[in-house]
Design a protein around this motif. Structure first.
Motif, PDB file in Angstrom:
ATOM      1  N   THR A  49       0.837  -1.203   0.000  1.00 49.55           N
ATOM      2  CA  THR A  49       0.000   0.000   0.000  1.00 49.55           C
ATOM      3  C   THR A  49       0.869   1.248   0.000  1.00 49.55           C
ATOM      4  O   THR A  49       1.719   1.414   0.888  1.00 49.55           O
ATOM      5  CB  THR A  49      -0.915   0.015   1.238  1.00 49.55           C
ATOM      6  OG1 THR A  49      -1.725  -1.164   1.238  1.00 49.55           O
ATOM      7  CG2 THR A  49      -1.811   1.246   1.225  1.00 49.55           C
ATOM      8  N   PHE A 109      -3.165   7.209  -9.438  1.00 50.97           N
ATOM      9  CA  PHE A 109      -4.271   7.549  -8.541  1.00 50.97           C
ATOM     10  C   PHE A 109      -5.158   8.633  -9.148  1.00 50.97           C
ATOM     11  O   PHE A 109      -4.720   9.451  -9.954  1.00 50.97           O
ATOM     12  CB  PHE A 109      -3.747   7.997  -7.168  1.00 50.97           C
ATOM     13  CG  PHE A 109      -2.737   9.108  -7.206  1.00 50.97           C
ATOM     14  CD1 PHE A 109      -3.130  10.440  -7.177  1.00 50.97           C
ATOM     15  CD2 PHE A 109      -1.375   8.826  -7.263  1.00 50.97           C
ATOM     16  CE1 PHE A 109      -2.202  11.463  -7.207  1.00 50.97           C
ATOM     17  CE2 PHE A 109      -0.437   9.840  -7.290  1.00 50.97           C
ATOM     18  CZ  PHE A 109      -0.858  11.171  -7.260  1.00 50.97           C
ATOM     19  N   SER A 121      -8.211  13.859  -5.990  1.00 46.04           N
ATOM     20  CA  SER A 121      -8.767  13.775  -4.648  1.00 46.04           C
ATOM     21  C   SER A 121      -8.671  15.140  -3.957  1.00 46.04           C
ATOM     22  O   SER A 121      -8.202  16.118  -4.548  1.00 46.04           O
ATOM     23  CB  SER A 121      -8.032  12.705  -3.833  1.00 46.04           C
ATOM     24  OG  SER A 121      -8.619  12.534  -2.569  1.00 46.04           O
ATOM     25  N   LYS A 168      -7.320  10.889   1.079  1.00 46.33           N
ATOM     26  CA  LYS A 168      -7.357   9.493   0.630  1.00 46.33           C
ATOM     27  C   LYS A 168      -7.167   9.465  -0.880  1.00 46.33           C
ATOM     28  O   LYS A 168      -7.921  10.099  -1.610  1.00 46.33           O
ATOM     29  CB  LYS A 168      -8.687   8.834   1.010  1.00 46.33           C
ATOM     30  CG  LYS A 168      -8.776   7.370   0.577  1.00 46.33           C
ATOM     31  CD  LYS A 168     -10.102   6.754   0.995  1.00 46.33           C
ATOM     32  CE  LYS A 168     -10.192   5.297   0.560  1.00 46.33           C
ATOM     33  NZ  LYS A 168     -11.480   4.671   0.971  1.00 46.33           N
ATOM     34  N   SER A 180      -7.115   7.029  -4.116  1.00 51.89           N
ATOM     35  CA  SER A 180      -7.510   5.709  -4.624  1.00 51.89           C
ATOM     36  C   SER A 180      -6.961   5.518  -6.034  1.00 51.89           C
ATOM     37  O   SER A 180      -7.044   6.423  -6.873  1.00 51.89           O
ATOM     38  CB  SER A 180      -9.032   5.573  -4.647  1.00 51.89           C
ATOM     39  OG  SER A 180      -9.555   5.688  -3.341  1.00 51.89           O
ATOM     40  N   LYS A 238      -5.915  -2.761  -7.013  1.00 53.27           N
ATOM     41  CA  LYS A 238      -6.446  -1.523  -6.446  1.00 53.27           C
ATOM     42  C   LYS A 238      -5.833  -1.283  -5.063  1.00 53.27           C
ATOM     43  O   LYS A 238      -5.774  -2.191  -4.239  1.00 53.27           O
ATOM     44  CB  LYS A 238      -7.965  -1.602  -6.338  1.00 53.27           C
ATOM     45  CG  LYS A 238      -8.684  -1.625  -7.674  1.00 53.27           C
ATOM     46  CD  LYS A 238     -10.193  -1.656  -7.468  1.00 53.27           C
ATOM     47  CE  LYS A 238     -10.922  -1.653  -8.808  1.00 53.27           C
ATOM     48  NZ  LYS A 238     -12.397  -1.682  -8.617  1.00 53.27           N
ATOM     49  N   SER A 267      -5.428   1.987  -1.902  1.00 51.46           N
ATOM     50  CA  SER A 267      -5.802   3.316  -1.416  1.00 51.46           C
ATOM     51  C   SER A 267      -4.782   3.770  -0.392  1.00 51.46           C
ATOM     52  O   SER A 267      -4.481   3.051   0.570  1.00 51.46           O
ATOM     53  CB  SER A 267      -7.198   3.288  -0.788  1.00 51.46           C
ATOM     54  OG  SER A 267      -8.179   3.001  -1.762  1.00 51.46           O
ATOM     55  N   GLN A 302      -3.852   6.536   2.476  1.00 51.68           N
ATOM     56  CA  GLN A 302      -4.558   7.456   3.357  1.00 51.68           C
ATOM     57  C   GLN A 302      -3.592   8.270   4.200  1.00 51.68           C
ATOM     58  O   GLN A 302      -2.517   7.795   4.567  1.00 51.68           O
ATOM     59  CB  GLN A 302      -5.524   6.688   4.261  1.00 51.68           C
ATOM     60  CG  GLN A 302      -6.612   5.958   3.503  1.00 51.68           C
ATOM     61  CD  GLN A 302      -7.706   5.423   4.407  1.00 51.68           C
ATOM     62  OE1 GLN A 302      -7.871   5.875   5.530  1.00 51.68           O
ATOM     63  NE2 GLN A 302      -8.466   4.464   3.918  1.00 51.68           N
TER      64      GLN A 302
END
Length: 220
Positions: free
Chosen positions: A75, A117, A120, A182, A184, A196, A198, A200
């Motif tokens: 991640t 990504f 956001s 966040k 994604s 996928k 994400s 944060q």
């Protein structure tokens, strides 16, 4: 004439006795030659089998390491960079404050492939109330690198309710804000694997109002 006849009869007898010995010698040499060739072929086959075995073991090791390191998708992380304050004003009696500063949204990608990504929003809040936002545009962090996105943040306390603790906190000379975001997207490994993920961010930013500087910042 009798002596000549006898002499010529003995010569063929002499050659006839030697022929089996010569044939036996040649057969022995040929047999040894064949055995030598067979031994060389056998040794070559053994070496070939060893090379094939070593190659198979090497391939297993490569695929195992590849599976544990490259294909395993981690991640990504998103954090705030250093903050450069442009202005910071506070009035404890009102109470109110406004602040303007520049910083970086840093997206760290530890994978062996890019992290793409979507766009956001990063929010800045006080006790759960949003005071300002910045746009994080759609982009990507290259493999095993950190994408740095420069942003300018403008905040003020107008959105805070009168019941907040802002007045007492401003009197203490310290103001704590939070920043959250966040991201994604997908991590792409060798144009084959897409997963996928994400990223944060949740950072606590502590301002020293008297020095108009950052006292500390901690991100999770």
């Amino acid at each position: 004439m009798a002596e000549k006849y006898n002499h010529t009869q003995q010569a063929p007898v002499h050659h006839t006795q030697q022929a089996p010995v010569e044939r036996h010698s040649r057969n022995g040499e040929e047999s040894n030659t064949y055995q030598f060739k067979d031994e060389i072929k056998r040794e070559k086959r053994i070496k070939m089998y060893k090379y094939i075995g070593a190659f198979i073991v090497f391939q297993i090791i490569v695929f195992t390491v590849f599976g544990l390191t490259v294909v395993k998708v981690k991640t990504p992380k998103v954090r705030l960079g250093a903050i450069d304050i442009q202005s910071l004003n506070s009035v404890p009696a009102t109470p109110s404050f406004d602040a303007s500063f520049t910083t970086q949204i840093r997206v760290k990608n530890p994978n062996w492939g890019p992290f793409k990504f979507d766009a956001s929003i990063a929010t800045f809040s006080y006790q759960g109330v949003t005071l300002g936002q910045v746009l994080i545009q759609k982009s990507k962090a290259k493999m095993r690198s950190t994408k740095k996105i420069g942003v300018t943040v403008n905040l003020n306390s107008k959105a805070l309710p009168s019941s907040s603790n802002l007045g007492s906190e401003l009197k203490s000379g310290v103001l704590t804000l939070r920043s959250q975001a966040k991201l994604s997207g997908k991590v792409e490994i060798m144009s084959v694997t897409k997963k996928k993920k994400s990223a944060q961010m949740d950072c606590a930013i502590v301002f020293d109002l008297s020095k108009k500087a950052i006292q500390g910042m901690e991100c999770e």
